[in-house]
Scaffold this motif. Sequence first.
Motif, mmCIF file in Angstrom:
data_model
loop_
_atom_site.group_PDB
_atom_site.id
_atom_site.type_symbol
_atom_site.label_atom_id
_atom_site.label_comp_id
_atom_site.label_asym_id
_atom_site.label_seq_id
_atom_site.Cartn_x
_atom_site.Cartn_y
_atom_site.Cartn_z
ATOM 1 N N ALA A 150 1.206 0.727 4.912
ATOM 2 C CA ALA A 150 1.237 -0.510 4.123
ATOM 3 C C ALA A 150 0.681 -1.683 4.931
ATOM 4 O O ALA A 150 -0.067 -2.522 4.410
ATOM 5 N N TRP A 151 1.024 -1.767 6.205
ATOM 6 C CA TRP A 151 0.532 -2.855 7.055
ATOM 7 C C TRP A 151 -0.983 -2.768 7.197
ATOM 8 O O TRP A 151 -1.686 -3.775 7.132
ATOM 9 N N THR A 152 -1.501 -1.544 7.380
ATOM 10 C CA THR A 152 -2.945 -1.360 7.524
ATOM 11 C C THR A 152 -3.680 -1.768 6.252
ATOM 12 O O THR A 152 -4.718 -2.446 6.310
ATOM 13 N N ALA A 180 9.690 6.485 6.839
ATOM 14 C CA ALA A 180 9.656 5.031 6.629
ATOM 15 C C ALA A 180 8.700 4.367 7.615
ATOM 16 O O ALA A 180 7.981 3.431 7.254
ATOM 17 N N LEU A 181 8.665 4.854 8.838
ATOM 18 C CA LEU A 181 7.742 4.296 9.828
ATOM 19 C C LEU A 181 6.294 4.559 9.427
ATOM 20 O O LEU A 181 5.454 3.655 9.489
ATOM 21 N N LYS A 182 5.994 5.773 8.992
ATOM 22 C CA LYS A 182 4.624 6.098 8.579
ATOM 23 C C LYS A 182 4.199 5.250 7.383
ATOM 24 O O LYS A 182 3.076 4.725 7.344
ATOM 25 N N LEU A 183 5.089 5.121 6.402
ATOM 26 C CA LEU A 183 4.749 4.329 5.220
ATOM 27 C C LEU A 183 4.565 2.855 5.556
ATOM 28 O O LEU A 183 3.691 2.188 5.000
ATOM 29 N N SER A 184 5.378 2.331 6.480
ATOM 30 C CA SER A 184 5.228 0.919 6.842
ATOM 31 C C SER A 184 3.918 0.691 7.594
ATOM 32 O O SER A 184 3.271 -0.347 7.423
ATOM 33 N N VAL A 185 3.498 1.642 8.416
ATOM 34 C CA VAL A 185 2.216 1.504 9.121
ATOM 35 C C VAL A 185 1.059 1.555 8.127
ATOM 36 O O VAL A 185 0.103 0.772 8.215
ATOM 37 N N MET A 196 17.797 5.006 7.288
ATOM 38 C CA MET A 196 16.823 5.072 8.387
ATOM 39 C C MET A 196 17.101 6.253 9.298
ATOM 40 O O MET A 196 16.178 6.814 9.889
#
Length: 80
Positions: free
Chosen positions: A65-67, A58-63, A51
């Motif tokens: 994926a959540w969207t 990782a933050l961009k990818l998690s956002v 991290m």
Amino acid sequence: MLGFSPTFEVVFVREPSLLPVFGKLGTKPSVAVKATPAASTGIVSRLREAMATHGGMALKLSVIAWTILVLGTVFFMIQG
């Protein structure tokens, strides 16, 4: 009277200058500090290192994926 004297005393304290000091007296030798990470043995420390190096991605990818998850859920609820 309450025992006050008619004179008072003011103490002036000189504030240190906020400007950098130039010249031979004002320079300090720079100290080279190299941060060495502690030996990672567990999964938590490996995740922490990952991290630290790839946190923004990782933050961009998690956002993203959540969207996609939320939009997919709404789509299937509407189709229902």
